[in-house]
Design an enzyme around this catalytic site. Structure first.
Site, PDB file in Angstrom:
ATOM      1  N   ARG A  50       0.841  -1.193   0.000  1.00  0.00           N
ATOM      2  CA  ARG A  50       0.000   0.000   0.000  1.00  0.00           C
ATOM      3  C   ARG A  50       0.876   1.243   0.000  1.00  0.00           C
ATOM      4  O   ARG A  50       1.141   1.839   1.053  1.00  0.00           O
ATOM      5  CB  ARG A  50      -0.924  -0.007   1.220  1.00  0.00           C
ATOM      6  CG  ARG A  50      -1.896  -1.177   1.244  1.00  0.00           C
ATOM      7  CD  ARG A  50      -2.725  -1.171   2.508  1.00  0.00           C
ATOM      8  NE  ARG A  50      -3.674  -2.276   2.541  1.00  0.00           N
ATOM      9  CZ  ARG A  50      -4.501  -2.533   3.554  1.00  0.00           C
ATOM     10  NH1 ARG A  50      -4.471  -1.737   4.624  1.00  0.00           N
ATOM     11  NH2 ARG A  50      -5.324  -3.554   3.501  1.00  0.00           N
ATOM     12  N   ASP A  52       2.144   5.014  -0.273  1.00  0.00           N
ATOM     13  CA  ASP A  52       1.524   6.258   0.187  1.00  0.00           C
ATOM     14  C   ASP A  52       1.305   7.239  -0.961  1.00  0.00           C
ATOM     15  O   ASP A  52       1.780   7.040  -2.077  1.00  0.00           O
ATOM     16  CB  ASP A  52       2.422   6.930   1.237  1.00  0.00           C
ATOM     17  CG  ASP A  52       2.391   6.218   2.572  1.00  0.00           C
ATOM     18  OD1 ASP A  52       1.449   5.446   2.819  1.00  0.00           O
ATOM     19  OD2 ASP A  52       3.323   6.435   3.367  1.00  0.00           O
ATOM     20  N   ARG A 199      11.439   6.074   4.029  1.00  0.00           N
ATOM     21  CA  ARG A 199      11.562   7.535   3.999  1.00  0.00           C
ATOM     22  C   ARG A 199      12.216   8.050   5.276  1.00  0.00           C
ATOM     23  O   ARG A 199      12.944   9.052   5.255  1.00  0.00           O
ATOM     24  CB  ARG A 199      10.186   8.156   3.789  1.00  0.00           C
ATOM     25  CG  ARG A 199       9.629   7.910   2.376  1.00  0.00           C
ATOM     26  CD  ARG A 199       8.160   8.252   2.278  1.00  0.00           C
ATOM     27  NE  ARG A 199       7.909   9.639   2.601  1.00  0.00           N
ATOM     28  CZ  ARG A 199       6.695  10.151   2.795  1.00  0.00           C
ATOM     29  NH1 ARG A 199       5.623   9.346   2.711  1.00  0.00           N
ATOM     30  NH2 ARG A 199       6.538  11.421   3.060  1.00  0.00           N
TER      31      ARG A 199
END
Length: 262
Positions: A50, A52, A199
């Site tokens: 999934r 972002d 990230r």
């Protein structure tokens, strides 16, 4: 019902992410709409990851069931025809066994994070990379990254909104290498990742590349298991889901980092 595996490429910029949302466009919704358009039947699409909002993919994988047999090339070409106004392309369609699950059958997930490291801003790559104007020490970033490889409690490096019950993950690869031109690439591989984990790694390693953090600071942040000790979360622009590995295929030889970094 026959099951099909789709390999999908997309520019994440126009979308709220992979997963269908009520009020915002998603990659899942775009592909499901295309499926209904060519097959005349609603179909649920199940993705391997999934991603972002703003995150890109060159190798996302999903599966779906259809009520009848279709030629795989026909599915691919028909979907791409219906997706021509979207920033999404179906790269490949494969008939798979009914027990195949894009998410739960996955053995490894590969991600790439692209940093654009020069003083002038990117023009052609705007929205596709993280622009960092200050010079970065790639060697220092790579060596600090190796402190994160292995099985750890990664609570420091995940979103406060992460829904995973267990923050322990096994990170198999985190290499920082000089990419083409002015790019620096971060390659990450694991069976699964926490929300914002890569990230968070990228933002932390940037601090190392700027000599604001040392390798010891990264280790201390990891051991603290405290989100507040993490570096800044890098923007979604530079992150790509590049490959999902399945089955018991022979282990691939991963591209090495440059000899001067050994």
């Amino acid at each position: 019902m026959p099951r099909y595996k789709l390999t999908i490429e997309y520019n994440g910029k126009p979308y709220c992410g992979w997963q269908r949302q009520t009020n915002d466009p998603s990659v899942q919704e775009a592909v499901e709409t295309a499926i209904a358009g060519f097959s005349g039947e609603p179909a649920a699409l199940f993705g391997a990851g999934r991603t972002d909002a703003g995150v890109h993919a060159t190798g996302q994988v999903a599966h779906l069931d259809l009520s009848r047999e279709w030629d795989c090339d026909v599915i691919r070409d028909a979907l791409n025809a219906h997706l021509r106004r979207e920033a999404v392309a179906i790269l490949d369609v494969e008939r798979v066994d009914e027990d195949f699950d894009a998410r739960f059958s996955a053995r490894k997930r590969h991600y790439l994070y692209r940093i654009f490291n020069r003083r002038p801003p990117p023009v052609l790559l705007a929205g596709q990379v993280w622009w960092v104007s200050k010079p970065l020490d790639v060697d220092a970033m790579h060596h600090a990254a190796q402190c994160l490889v292995g099985t750890h409690d990664f609570n420091t490096f995940r979103s406060a909104h992460c829904q995973a019950k267990n923050p322990i993950r096994t990170l198999e690869r985190l290499d920082v290498v000089k990419g083409p031109g002015d790019e620096i690439h971060i390659h990450a591989m694991a069976q699964s990742f926490l929300h914002n984990q890569i990230r968070s790694f990228a933002g932390t390693l940037k601090l190392v590349g700027e000599y604001r953090w040392s390798e010891e600071d990264v280790v201390a942040a990891l051991k603290s298991r405290d989100r507040i000790r993490c570096g800044p979360v890098a923007p979604a622009d530079g992150l790509y889901l590049t490959e999902i590995e399945y089955g018991t295929a022979p282990k691939r030889t991963l591209p090495p980092y440059p000899a001067h970094m050994a």
